[in-house]
Motif scaffolding. Structure first.
Motif, PDB file in Angstrom:
ATOM      1  N   ALA A 227      39.911  53.175  -7.269  1.00 32.54           N
ATOM      2  CA  ALA A 227      40.069  51.783  -6.822  1.00 32.54           C
ATOM      3  C   ALA A 227      39.359  51.552  -5.492  1.00 32.54           C
ATOM      4  O   ALA A 227      38.715  50.518  -5.277  1.00 32.54           O
ATOM      5  N   GLU A 228      39.437  52.533  -4.586  1.00 33.57           N
ATOM      6  CA  GLU A 228      38.753  52.410  -3.294  1.00 33.57           C
ATOM      7  C   GLU A 228      37.244  52.457  -3.479  1.00 33.57           C
ATOM      8  O   GLU A 228      36.500  51.705  -2.841  1.00 33.57           O
ATOM      9  N   ILE A 229      36.772  53.333  -4.361  1.00 34.57           N
ATOM     10  CA  ILE A 229      35.338  53.425  -4.654  1.00 34.57           C
ATOM     11  C   ILE A 229      34.823  52.092  -5.193  1.00 34.57           C
ATOM     12  O   ILE A 229      33.789  51.573  -4.759  1.00 34.57           O
ATOM     13  N   TYR A 230      35.560  51.526  -6.139  1.00 31.37           N
ATOM     14  CA  TYR A 230      35.152  50.263  -6.755  1.00 31.37           C
ATOM     15  C   TYR A 230      35.178  49.133  -5.741  1.00 31.37           C
ATOM     16  O   TYR A 230      34.277  48.293  -5.723  1.00 31.37           O
ATOM     17  N   GLU A 231      36.197  49.096  -4.868  1.00 31.07           N
ATOM     18  CA  GLU A 231      36.298  48.042  -3.879  1.00 31.07           C
ATOM     19  C   GLU A 231      35.147  48.113  -2.875  1.00 31.07           C
ATOM     20  O   GLU A 231      34.603  47.080  -2.461  1.00 31.07           O
ATOM     21  N   ARG A 232      34.753  49.338  -2.486  1.00 33.51           N
ATOM     22  CA  ARG A 232      33.608  49.471  -1.580  1.00 33.51           C
ATOM     23  C   ARG A 232      32.345  48.928  -2.234  1.00 33.51           C
ATOM     24  O   ARG A 232      31.538  48.243  -1.594  1.00 33.51           O
ATOM     25  N   TRP A 233      32.160  49.266  -3.517  1.00 36.52           N
ATOM     26  CA  TRP A 233      30.987  48.746  -4.228  1.00 36.52           C
ATOM     27  C   TRP A 233      31.044  47.227  -4.314  1.00 36.52           C
ATOM     28  O   TRP A 233      30.034  46.541  -4.093  1.00 36.52           O
ATOM     29  N   ARG A 234      32.229  46.662  -4.611  1.00 36.84           N
ATOM     30  CA  ARG A 234      32.359  45.212  -4.745  1.00 36.84           C
ATOM     31  C   ARG A 234      32.003  44.502  -3.436  1.00 36.84           C
ATOM     32  O   ARG A 234      31.270  43.512  -3.428  1.00 36.84           O
ATOM     33  N   ARG A 235      32.517  45.025  -2.330  1.00 39.36           N
ATOM     34  CA  ARG A 235      32.232  44.404  -1.040  1.00 39.36           C
ATOM     35  C   ARG A 235      30.754  44.494  -0.698  1.00 39.36           C
ATOM     36  O   ARG A 235      30.172  43.533  -0.175  1.00 39.36           O
ATOM     37  N   ALA A 236      30.129  45.632  -0.995  1.00 38.81           N
ATOM     38  CA  ALA A 236      28.702  45.792  -0.706  1.00 38.81           C
ATOM     39  C   ALA A 236      27.871  44.840  -1.562  1.00 38.81           C
ATOM     40  O   ALA A 236      26.894  44.246  -1.084  1.00 38.81           O
ATOM     41  N   ALA A 237      28.256  44.679  -2.830  1.00 36.24           N
ATOM     42  CA  ALA A 237      27.514  43.775  -3.714  1.00 36.24           C
ATOM     43  C   ALA A 237      27.647  42.335  -3.249  1.00 36.24           C
ATOM     44  O   ALA A 237      26.657  41.577  -3.235  1.00 36.24           O
ATOM     45  N   GLU A 238      28.850  41.930  -2.853  1.00 39.86           N
ATOM     46  CA  GLU A 238      29.029  40.558  -2.370  1.00 39.86           C
ATOM     47  C   GLU A 238      28.259  40.338  -1.069  1.00 39.86           C
ATOM     48  O   GLU A 238      27.637  39.292  -0.867  1.00 39.86           O
ATOM     49  N   ARG A 239      28.289  41.325  -0.192  1.00 37.43           N
ATOM     50  CA  ARG A 239      27.558  41.199   1.073  1.00 37.43           C
ATOM     51  C   ARG A 239      26.063  41.015   0.816  1.00 37.43           C
ATOM     52  O   ARG A 239      25.402  40.187   1.444  1.00 37.43           O
ATOM     53  N   GLN A 240      25.520  41.786  -0.126  1.00 33.99           N
ATOM     54  CA  GLN A 240      24.107  41.666  -0.455  1.00 33.99           C
ATOM     55  C   GLN A 240      23.796  40.270  -0.991  1.00 33.99           C
ATOM     56  O   GLN A 240      22.758  39.671  -0.647  1.00 33.99           O
ATOM     57  N   ALA A 241      24.685  39.726  -1.827  1.00 31.40           N
ATOM     58  CA  ALA A 241      24.480  38.385  -2.363  1.00 31.40           C
ATOM     59  C   ALA A 241      24.528  37.341  -1.252  1.00 31.40           C
ATOM     60  O   ALA A 241      23.715  36.401  -1.224  1.00 31.40           O
ATOM     61  N   ILE A 242      25.468  37.487  -0.322  1.00 29.07           N
ATOM     62  CA  ILE A 242      25.580  36.543   0.788  1.00 29.07           C
ATOM     63  C   ILE A 242      24.313  36.551   1.630  1.00 29.07           C
ATOM     64  O   ILE A 242      23.767  35.499   1.978  1.00 29.07           O
ATOM     65  N   VAL A 243      23.820  37.744   1.969  1.00 29.40           N
ATOM     66  CA  VAL A 243      22.595  37.847   2.778  1.00 29.40           C
ATOM     67  C   VAL A 243      21.417  37.197   2.061  1.00 29.40           C
ATOM     68  O   VAL A 243      20.611  36.480   2.683  1.00 29.40           O
ATOM     69  N   GLU A 244      21.309  37.412   0.752  1.00 25.63           N
ATOM     70  CA  GLU A 244      20.211  36.823  -0.008  1.00 25.63           C
ATOM     71  C   GLU A 244      20.298  35.296  -0.027  1.00 25.63           C
ATOM     72  O   GLU A 244      19.285  34.597   0.149  1.00 25.63           O
ATOM     73  N   VAL A 245      21.491  34.760  -0.218  1.00 20.69           N
ATOM     74  CA  VAL A 245      21.655  33.310  -0.266  1.00 20.69           C
ATOM     75  C   VAL A 245      21.406  32.687   1.106  1.00 20.69           C
ATOM     76  O   VAL A 245      20.792  31.618   1.214  1.00 20.69           O
ATOM     77  N   VAL A 246      21.871  33.332   2.171  1.00 14.77           N
ATOM     78  CA  VAL A 246      21.591  32.845   3.526  1.00 14.77           C
ATOM     79  C   VAL A 246      20.086  32.758   3.758  1.00 14.77           C
ATOM     80  O   VAL A 246      19.577  31.773   4.318  1.00 14.77           O
ATOM     81  N   ARG A 247      19.360  33.763   3.303  1.00 17.72           N
ATOM     82  CA  ARG A 247      17.904  33.769   3.474  1.00 17.72           C
ATOM     83  C   ARG A 247      17.251  32.661   2.662  1.00 17.72           C
ATOM     84  O   ARG A 247      16.400  31.915   3.181  1.00 17.72           O
ATOM     85  N   ARG A 248      17.657  32.494   1.428  1.00 16.71           N
ATOM     86  CA  ARG A 248      16.984  31.528   0.551  1.00 16.71           C
ATOM     87  C   ARG A 248      17.369  30.082   0.854  1.00 16.71           C
ATOM     88  O   ARG A 248      16.605  29.169   0.565  1.00 16.71           O
ATOM     89  N   LEU A 249      18.544  29.882   1.430  1.00 19.12           N
ATOM     90  CA  LEU A 249      18.921  28.540   1.857  1.00 19.12           C
ATOM     91  C   LEU A 249      18.411  28.219   3.261  1.00 19.12           C
ATOM     92  O   LEU A 249      18.603  27.110   3.752  1.00 19.12           O
ATOM     93  N   VAL A 250      17.790  29.223   3.907  1.00 17.32           N
ATOM     94  CA  VAL A 250      17.246  29.068   5.257  1.00 17.32           C
ATOM     95  C   VAL A 250      18.343  28.603   6.213  1.00 17.32           C
ATOM     96  O   VAL A 250      18.164  27.651   6.987  1.00 17.32           O
ATOM     97  N   LEU A 251      19.478  29.282   6.153  1.00 17.45           N
ATOM     98  CA  LEU A 251      20.544  28.995   7.099  1.00 17.45           C
ATOM     99  C   LEU A 251      20.157  29.549   8.465  1.00 17.45           C
ATOM    100  O   LEU A 251      19.294  30.424   8.569  1.00 17.45           O
ATOM    101  N   PRO A 252      20.763  29.071   9.539  1.00 15.15           N
ATOM    102  CA  PRO A 252      20.341  29.471  10.892  1.00 15.15           C
ATOM    103  C   PRO A 252      20.390  30.980  11.105  1.00 15.15           C
ATOM    104  O   PRO A 252      21.255  31.681  10.569  1.00 15.15           O
ATOM    105  N   VAL A 253      19.441  31.484  11.876  1.00 18.62           N
ATOM    106  CA  VAL A 253      19.422  32.904  12.240  1.00 18.62           C
ATOM    107  C   VAL A 253      20.707  33.229  13.015  1.00 18.62           C
ATOM    108  O   VAL A 253      21.159  32.452  13.859  1.00 18.62           O
TER     109      VAL A 253
END
Length: 235
Positions: free
Chosen positions: A103-129
């Motif tokens: 469960a801890e392994i899966y949760e770490r993966w889930r958080r990392a995947a969501e973080r990667q998605a957030i960073v990508e969307v911030v970049r593509r929406l050109v949100l402030p640096v």
């Protein structure tokens, strides 16, 4: 179905050698241990442990990866053999649940995947640096960046897109052969749907922006709303 298990070899072992279709782990003060290769998912070795070349080659030929760690747990190297085509997605999920602390392994993966998605969307929406990358902060900024702002219409459109996403995920899981137990059915503590939906939902902001841009650009077109929905759903 027999779940594959990892083999952990500590630096106290005297040697690892091959005997028939199994690895033999020699211990200095107790009987040797036997581990059939067909039952191993991987081997993790901590510290200096002598290996025979026959044992190493057999692992690689059977698709059993070997990870070598230093005494403090840092990864020193990997040996990756050929793929195991007989391993289905269901077997891999079964292996995950057989891991201690899965469960801890899966949760770490889930958080990392969501973080990667957030960073990508911030970049593509050109949100402030320097944007605060906490989910609630990015969600508020993304909503404010939509054409027309955070309106009831935009929120309603996002709900529609979220419904399309959930339907699409259900179809993808079924096509990929994910057992029903891992997508909301009984018999497993792991439901893959919430993590995938939470992560992939971030990309809906990009489809929503496109949807709203088309509506603002062509407000008077007959049937334009339905056509725009179809375009956004295709994204």
């Amino acid at each position: 179905m027999t779940a594959l298990r990892p083999l952990y070899v500590d630096h106290g072992a005297a040697a690892v050698r091959l005997e028939g279709p199994a690895l033999i782990v020699e211990q200095p003060d107790c009987a040797d241990e036997r581990f059939p290769l067909r039952l191993l998912s991987r081997v993790v070795v901590r510290g200096l442990v002598p290996w025979s070349m026959d044992a190493l080659f057999a692992c690689l030929a059977c698709g059993v990866p070997i990870t070598f760690l230093s005494l403090d747990g840092a990864v020193i190297g990997l040996c990756l053999g050929r793929d195991r085509p007989e391993e289905s997605l269901a077997m891999l999920l079964d292996r995950l649940l057989a891991e201690p602390g899965w469960a801890e392994i899966y949760e770490r993966w889930r958080r990392a995947a969501e973080r990667q998605a957030i960073v990508e969307v911030v970049r593509r929406l050109v949100l402030p640096v320097g944007t605060d990358l906490r989910p609630e902060a990015v969600r508020a900024l993304a909503a404010a960046q939509m054409p027309g702002g955070d309106t009831p219409g935009a929120r309603s459109a996002m709900q529609r897109l979220d419904g399309y996403l959930q339907a699409h995920l259900s179809e993808l899981f079924a096509r990929a052969g994910v057992p029903l137990a891992y997508r909301g059915g009984r018999g497993s503590p792991l439901d893959l749907r919430p993590a995938f939906r939470t992560t992939l939902r971030w990309y809906l902001w990009l489809a929503l922006r496109r949807w709203l841009e088309l509506r603002h650009r062509h407000p008077a077109l007959r049937g334009g709303v339905s056509a725009t929905r179809r375009r956004a759903a295709a994204q």
